[in-house]
Write an enzyme that holds these catalytic residues in place. Sequence first.
Site, PDB file in Angstrom:
ATOM      1  N   GLY A   1      -6.979  31.693  13.599  1.00 26.54           N
ATOM      2  CA  GLY A   1      -6.945  32.316  12.278  1.00 26.54           C
ATOM      3  C   GLY A   1      -5.575  32.790  11.854  1.00 26.54           C
TER       4      GLY A   1
ATOM      5  N   CYS B   1     -32.028  16.722  -3.492  1.00 25.25           N
ATOM      6  CA  CYS B   1     -31.186  15.631  -3.994  1.00 25.25           C
ATOM      7  C   CYS B   1     -32.068  14.585  -4.677  1.00 25.25           C
ATOM      8  CB  CYS B   1     -30.412  14.993  -2.838  1.00 25.25           C
ATOM      9  SG  CYS B   1     -29.554  13.467  -3.290  1.00 25.25           S
TER      10      CYS B   1
ATOM     11  N   CYS C   1     -25.800  11.033   2.082  1.00 26.01           N
ATOM     12  CA  CYS C   1     -26.791  10.590   1.105  1.00 26.01           C
ATOM     13  C   CYS C   1     -27.135   9.109   1.337  1.00 26.01           C
ATOM     14  CB  CYS C   1     -26.239  10.795  -0.304  1.00 26.01           C
ATOM     15  SG  CYS C   1     -27.495  10.831  -1.587  1.00 26.01           S
TER      16      CYS C   1
END
Lengths: 304, 269
Positions: free
Chosen positions: A38, A247, A278
């Site tokens: 970080g 979707c 997808c």
Amino acid sequence: MTLASSSTSDITYNFAYLDEQTKRMIRRALLKAIAVPGYQVPFGSREMPLARGWGTGGIQITAAIIGADDVLKVIDQGADDTTNAVSIRRFFARVAGVATTEATEEATIIQTRHRIPEAPLSADQVLVYQVPQPEPLRKLEPRETETRKMHGYGEYGLMQVRLYEDIARFGHIATTYDYPALVNGRYVMAPTPIPKFDNPKMDHMPALQLFGAGREKRIYAVPPYTTVRSLDFDDHPFQVQRWSRPCELCGAGDSYLDEVVIDDQGSRMFVCSDTDYCEGRRAEGHVGTQLEQSAGQRLTGGSS
Amino acid sequence: MNVIGDMVPALALSAPLLRVDGLTKFYGVQRGCEGISFELYPGEILGIVGESGSGKSTLLQCLAGLLAPTNGDIHFRNTQGAEVDVLALPEPERRRLMRSEWGIVHQNPRDGLRMGISAGGNVGERMMAVGKRHYGQIRATALDWLSRVEIEGGRIDHKPSQFSGGMQQRLQIARILVSEPRLVFMDEPTGGLDVSVQAKLLDLLRVLVRDLGISAIVVTHDLAVARLLTDRLMVMKDGHVVETGLTDQVLDDPHHPYTQLLTSAVLQA
């Protein structure tokens, strides 16, 4: 396009475009970034054949870590087929001669802007983020000298003030992207413009996550299996976005959806932003509402 | 001259909250202030008066940690009762001290407020800085403090830029006092405000400071402010303290020629 041939390297460039000294410099910065999760490590960002702000930080990291046997995937807003993604993929195919892919599972290095792929990543993969603004405190504190001290001393009250302002104005934490997160219990990090939907995926991810900001000349990292906790209030806990429908192409109810306007009457549809996910689901036979309707009209792909 | 004992015996028994020894600040060869020593007791308000360029703002900035002094010592008694050398503290601890036990009221509220953040966020910042993470509680405390500085609760989500000068100054005070500091530095707290707003602000400050038992160091060039607000006065000229004493005593019976000049220069309304 899957697994292209890997013998097309352009020999007028050094392997992966950058010279070896530059790659060493970036690798040193990467090692430090991984050692201190970080923490923003400054590095000597180079001019790239691409405008600053188009992913030069991510490209430099990819160039520094890529090897001849790596398989590269590049996504922009979750899609493999947008201009930026296609250009960067072609760039590395040309200057490093590496194989490229659109399949998340096949890739060893995934360079991304705005999304983390829906498919879970494994320990042998590296996720490279393109970062526009690495400093999460910048909007609240303009002085770099001051923000460095705030990180150094762990003074993150100001970050909380930003979330307070959200609740005071909208009744809930309205920040939806670049949602600040605490890495390894120590440094607050800007997770780049990924939607906060993806923040939980960063927590204890098996893959190594590298962040490069070319214009701001900073590199930071989240090593594998590191805690990444999104900041919140006790009475307003962190929540991710939800959609009321799945979707419309693949019927997935667990993915991040883009809203797409499809005609002049303002009709719209919701589709997965991760194109590979997808398409993979559709190949497995999943069908969304839009595809069912258009099946009779012999439409197979998008909504054209 | 220890005159505190005559006035408030209870205070004299306790140890000083702040002890300053030989504080000196040079800007190159230019003298800011030199050889300043004093003690501040809990609950006491010390005024620093003097003309422009006399070094009073330099002194305040050195005390408040905004400037590094060239020489001298500052000791502060923390909540645990231990005396800490403020200048020798590691920076993170000094910053923690400054945002919890200390507070600075700037002359221009824009220096002390975050102008892009709502009034509630401004007041809540110090609470969040010390680790408060409950929105409802932070907001309730912010509302309480806004009412104590006479700002309507309905304006909690307005930005300071939408406030008048007097309201901004009151908001700045609420933002600092919310952490219940034990020592507050004020640099011309009424500067730039018109007389009636000044009077209200002074009244408010006096009530808050007395209620909370806060110690304060107030820099001002306005002797009326000094008279109203402070217990004790230090008169500065050319970087040196020329006279100290109880406020009424210094203003009514000035000894040093410069103090006599200063008090006689005040217009009588």
